[in-house]
Scaffold this active site. Structure first.
Site, PDB file in Angstrom:
ATOM      1  N   LYS A  39       0.842  -1.202   0.000  1.00 39.73           N
ATOM      2  CA  LYS A  39       0.000   0.000   0.000  1.00 39.73           C
ATOM      3  C   LYS A  39       0.874   1.248   0.000  1.00 39.73           C
ATOM      4  CE  LYS A  39      -2.373   1.745   3.737  1.00 39.73           C
ATOM      5  NZ  LYS A  39      -2.497   3.208   3.832  1.00 39.73           N
ATOM      6  N   ASP A  66      -3.582   4.300  -1.723  1.00 41.39           N
ATOM      7  CA  ASP A  66      -4.516   4.794  -0.711  1.00 41.39           C
ATOM      8  C   ASP A  66      -4.540   6.315  -0.809  1.00 41.39           C
ATOM      9  OD1 ASP A  66      -6.193   4.987   1.441  1.00 41.39           O
ATOM     10  OD2 ASP A  66      -4.689   4.429   2.943  1.00 41.39           O
ATOM     11  N   LEU A  67      -5.233   6.821  -1.818  1.00 39.08           N
ATOM     12  CA  LEU A  67      -5.214   8.268  -2.099  1.00 39.08           C
ATOM     13  C   LEU A  67      -6.494   8.965  -1.670  1.00 39.08           C
ATOM     14  CD1 LEU A  67      -3.487   8.226  -5.612  1.00 39.08           C
ATOM     15  CD2 LEU A  67      -2.436   8.421  -3.348  1.00 39.08           C
ATOM     16  N   LYS A  68      -7.478   8.202  -1.226  1.00 36.43           N
ATOM     17  CA  LYS A  68      -8.747   8.745  -0.686  1.00 36.43           C
ATOM     18  C   LYS A  68      -9.261   9.939  -1.499  1.00 36.43           C
ATOM     19  CE  LYS A  68      -8.068   7.054   4.025  1.00 36.43           C
ATOM     20  NZ  LYS A  68      -6.664   6.588   4.002  1.00 36.43           N
ATOM     21  N   HIS A  70     -11.548  12.625  -3.288  1.00 33.80           N
ATOM     22  CA  HIS A  70     -12.823  13.286  -3.035  1.00 33.80           C
ATOM     23  C   HIS A  70     -12.758  14.674  -3.636  1.00 33.80           C
ATOM     24  CE1 HIS A  70     -16.083  14.741  -0.011  1.00 33.80           C
ATOM     25  NE2 HIS A  70     -16.604  14.352  -1.155  1.00 33.80           N
ATOM     26  N   ASP A  71     -13.598  14.934  -4.652  1.00 33.61           N
ATOM     27  CA  ASP A  71     -13.594  16.243  -5.330  1.00 33.61           C
ATOM     28  C   ASP A  71     -14.901  16.310  -6.106  1.00 33.61           C
ATOM     29  OD1 ASP A  71     -12.785  18.621  -6.788  1.00 33.61           O
ATOM     30  OD2 ASP A  71     -10.705  18.057  -6.382  1.00 33.61           O
ATOM     31  N   ILE A  72     -15.058  17.310  -6.975  1.00 33.88           N
ATOM     32  CA  ILE A  72     -16.263  17.318  -7.808  1.00 33.88           C
ATOM     33  C   ILE A  72     -16.210  16.110  -8.733  1.00 33.88           C
ATOM     34  CG2 ILE A  72     -16.583  19.829  -7.708  1.00 33.88           C
ATOM     35  CD1 ILE A  72     -15.431  19.903 -10.601  1.00 33.88           C
ATOM     36  N   THR A  75     -13.750  15.829 -11.758  1.00 32.52           N
ATOM     37  CA  THR A  75     -12.336  15.698 -11.388  1.00 32.52           C
ATOM     38  C   THR A  75     -12.035  14.289 -10.877  1.00 32.52           C
ATOM     39  OG1 THR A  75     -12.262  18.035 -10.871  1.00 32.52           O
ATOM     40  CG2 THR A  75     -10.509  16.675  -9.928  1.00 32.52           C
ATOM     41  N   THR A 121     -12.165   6.178  10.521  1.00 24.57           N
ATOM     42  CA  THR A 121     -12.267   5.556  11.851  1.00 24.57           C
ATOM     43  C   THR A 121     -11.761   6.471  12.961  1.00 24.57           C
ATOM     44  OG1 THR A 121     -10.201   4.447  11.415  1.00 24.57           O
ATOM     45  CG2 THR A 121     -12.197   3.143  11.106  1.00 24.57           C
ATOM     46  N   ARG A 182      -3.236  -6.377  14.603  1.00 24.59           N
ATOM     47  CA  ARG A 182      -2.019  -6.547  15.385  1.00 24.59           C
ATOM     48  C   ARG A 182      -1.849  -8.009  15.780  1.00 24.59           C
ATOM     49  NH1 ARG A 182      -0.972  -2.611  13.451  1.00 24.59           N
ATOM     50  NH2 ARG A 182      -0.387  -0.591  14.304  1.00 24.59           N
ATOM     51  N   GLN A 191      -3.323   2.513  17.218  1.00 25.18           N
ATOM     52  CA  GLN A 191      -4.574   1.843  16.823  1.00 25.18           C
ATOM     53  C   GLN A 191      -5.379   1.530  18.086  1.00 25.18           C
ATOM     54  OE1 GLN A 191      -5.549   1.626  13.841  1.00 25.18           O
ATOM     55  NE2 GLN A 191      -3.785   1.438  12.473  1.00 25.18           N
ATOM     56  N   GLY A 211       1.091  -2.253   8.882  1.00 25.51           N
ATOM     57  CA  GLY A 211       2.293  -1.444   8.699  1.00 25.51           C
ATOM     58  C   GLY A 211       3.353  -1.743   9.739  1.00 25.51           C
ATOM     59  N   ARG A 212       3.312  -0.979  10.827  1.00 23.98           N
ATOM     60  CA  ARG A 212       4.415  -1.000  11.800  1.00 23.98           C
ATOM     61  C   ARG A 212       4.800  -2.368  12.366  1.00 23.98           C
ATOM     62  NH1 ARG A 212       1.669   4.052  14.611  1.00 23.98           N
ATOM     63  NH2 ARG A 212      -0.060   2.884  13.690  1.00 23.98           N
TER      64      ARG A 212
HETATM   65  O1  C5P Z   1       1.207   0.730  11.143  1.00 23.69           O
HETATM   66  P1  C5P Z   1      -0.217   0.274  11.045  1.00 23.69           P
HETATM   67  O2  C5P Z   1      -0.367  -1.227  10.956  1.00 23.69           O
HETATM   68  O3  C5P Z   1      -1.097   0.890  12.114  1.00 23.69           O
HETATM   69  O4  C5P Z   1      -0.687   0.857   9.648  1.00 23.69           O
HETATM   70  C1  C5P Z   1      -2.001   0.741   9.209  1.00 23.69           C
HETATM   71  C2  C5P Z   1      -2.185   1.448   7.898  1.00 23.69           C
HETATM   72  O5  C5P Z   1      -3.569   1.559   7.636  1.00 23.69           O
HETATM   73  C3  C5P Z   1      -1.646   2.873   7.848  1.00 23.69           C
HETATM   74  O6  C5P Z   1      -1.207   3.107   6.509  1.00 23.69           O
HETATM   75  C4  C5P Z   1      -2.839   3.731   8.160  1.00 23.69           C
HETATM   76  O7  C5P Z   1      -2.781   5.000   7.561  1.00 23.69           O
HETATM   77  C5  C5P Z   1      -3.954   2.927   7.512  1.00 23.69           C
HETATM   78  N1  C5P Z   1      -5.262   3.178   8.078  1.00 23.69           N
HETATM   79  C6  C5P Z   1      -5.566   3.005   9.422  1.00 23.69           C
HETATM   80  N2  C5P Z   1      -6.814   3.245   9.886  1.00 23.69           N
HETATM   81  C7  C5P Z   1      -7.755   3.672   9.053  1.00 23.69           C
HETATM   82  C8  C5P Z   1      -7.489   3.853   7.702  1.00 23.69           C
HETATM   83  C9  C5P Z   1      -6.215   3.594   7.242  1.00 23.69           C
HETATM   84  O8  C5P Z   1      -4.721   2.587  10.191  1.00 23.69           O
HETATM   85  N3  C5P Z   1      -8.947   3.886   9.524  1.00 23.69           N
END
Ligand code: C5P
Length: 235
Positions: A39, A66-68, A70-72, A75, A121, A182, A191, A211-212
């Site tokens: 991602k 993951d660019l989310k 949102h515009d008109i 676009t 969230t 996790r 989180q 991610g982490r």
């Molecule tokens: O490091 P971690 O596992 O928390 O990363 C989760 C990924 O999911 C990050 O890129 C974070 O921006 C994304 N994300 C999130 N919660 C959301 C939407 C996206 O953690 N509600």
């Protein structure tokens, strides 16, 4: 690799939340074939990471932008068309009907799958009230999930706790993708509502965004392999 291992691996999406393309490349090379799906979010995209999307596709990886958007409508439609030409796999958009309809028109019927964010969230009922909404988070998320399905959006981004109710609402065809995962014993970081990989798969997730727990592990490759094994065990 057996096909069931490859399937489990494809359900793990590793978030490349790093500050530069060089840092992302270093991580990708460490992870090697333990990860098949990445991602790229806003941070890396604005640091030149869109070019990395093409590189990853060339070496056979799948890519989630993951660019989310949102515009008109006009676009969003044209931006989605441009993104579809990059050959990436997933793109996020915000779950407003005008945005979802426009993205659907722009995506065409190639390989790009659209995922709607129903309600961020990080928002709670008070945030929605402050923004002038009459509905609370649960009601608005359910409304937008139904609208997304009706408009032909391919999937939704959800917190782990929403997986079971939203799966029941939208049925089996929509892709449900969840962050907030996790492994048992891992740090939650920021989180708040977390599940383990096995629990999230059993609750109905198609893909987990992590991610982490992988990118900051002492041995990222071993961390990814453990999660893939847990996904395979829960599937
Ligand atoms: O490091 P971690 O596992 O928390 O990363 C989760 C990924 O999911 C990050 O890129 C974070 O921006 C994304 N994300 C999130 N919660 C959301 C939407 C996206 O953690 N509600």
């Amino acid at each position: 690799m057996t096909s069931s291992e490859a399937k489990a691996r494809d359900r793990l999406i590793v978030a490349l939340d790093v500050e530069s393309v060089e840092a992302a490349r270093a991580l990708i090379s460490k992870l090697g074939d333990s990860v098949s799906f990445y991602k790229i979010g806003l941070e890396l995209a604005y640091a030149g990471g869109l070019g990395l999307a093409g590189e990853l596709k060339q070496v056979g990886k799948r890519v989630f932008l993951d660019l989310k958007l949102h515009d008109i409508g006009a676009t969003v439609e044209r931006a989605t068309l441009q993104i579809s030409r990059l050959g990436v796999d997933f793109l996020t958009i915000h779950g407003f009907t005008q945005t979802m309809r426009a993205a659907r028109a722009g995506a065409g019927d190639g390989g790009l799958r659209l995922l709607a964010v129903t309600v961020m969230t990080s928002y709670d009922d008070a945030d929605l009230r402050e923004a002038g909404y009459a509905l609370g988070v649960a009601e608005l998320a359910a409304l937008r999930a139904r609208q997304a399905r009706e408009l032909g959006v391919d999937g939704l981004i959800l917190s782990p706790l929403e997986l079971a109710p939203i799966r029941a609402l939208v049925g089996s065809k929509m892709l449900l993708v969840t962050p907030g995962v996790r492994p048992a014993g891992a740090e939650a970081n920021d989180q708040k509502r977390v599940m383990t990989p096995g629990q999230a798969i059993q609750a109905g997730a198609d893909h987990l965004v992590i991610g982490r727990p992988i990118t900051r592990a002492a041995d990222p490759r071993a961390a990814a392999e453990r999660i893939v094994a847990e996904i395979a065990g829960a599937a």
